[in-house]
Every structure is written in C-alpha cells, then in structure tokens.
Design a protein around this motif. Structure first.
Motif: not given
Length: 63
Positions: A32-33, A35-36, A39-41, A44, A48
């Motif tokens: 998650a970190g 991908s955040l 900026m790959n939502m 993310f 999450f």
C-alpha cells in the motif's frame, strides 16, 4: 505431564499463526505504501482492501 505438553503445543500454534499474520500485514502495508508513493491508486486500494479484510478477520478470531 500430558497437560503441560498439550498447553505447550497450543501455545506454539498460536505463536506460529501470529508470525504468519504479522508477515502478511507487513507485506500489505509495504504494498500500500509503495503504490501510494508511485500514485498507483488501483494497487493502493487493492492492498488497503486486503489489509482491511485481513485485519477484520483477525479481530473476529479473538472472540
């Protein structure tokens, strides 16, 4: 003697399950970190979501 052996085996099983759970949660937090940060939502929210479902299922096992 058998009671103490059974208690020890039960405790070892709980500890091994805890280690697996911590490893999964750590991998999902890292995913998650990362991908955040990139900026790959899409990834993310996927990581999450898995983190949330894993945490909620872990809380259900406590009861």
């Amino acid at each position: 003697m058998e009671d103490s052996l059974g208690s020890w085996l039960a405790l070892e099983k709980v500890k091994s399950n805890a280690v697996r759970g911590v490893a999964i949660v750590t991998a999902l937090i890292c995913s998650a970190g990362y991908s955040l940060a990139t900026m790959n939502m899409y990834f993310f929210f996927g990581a999450f979501y898995l983190l949330f479902t894993n945490s909620s299922s872990s809380l259900d096992q406590l009861n």
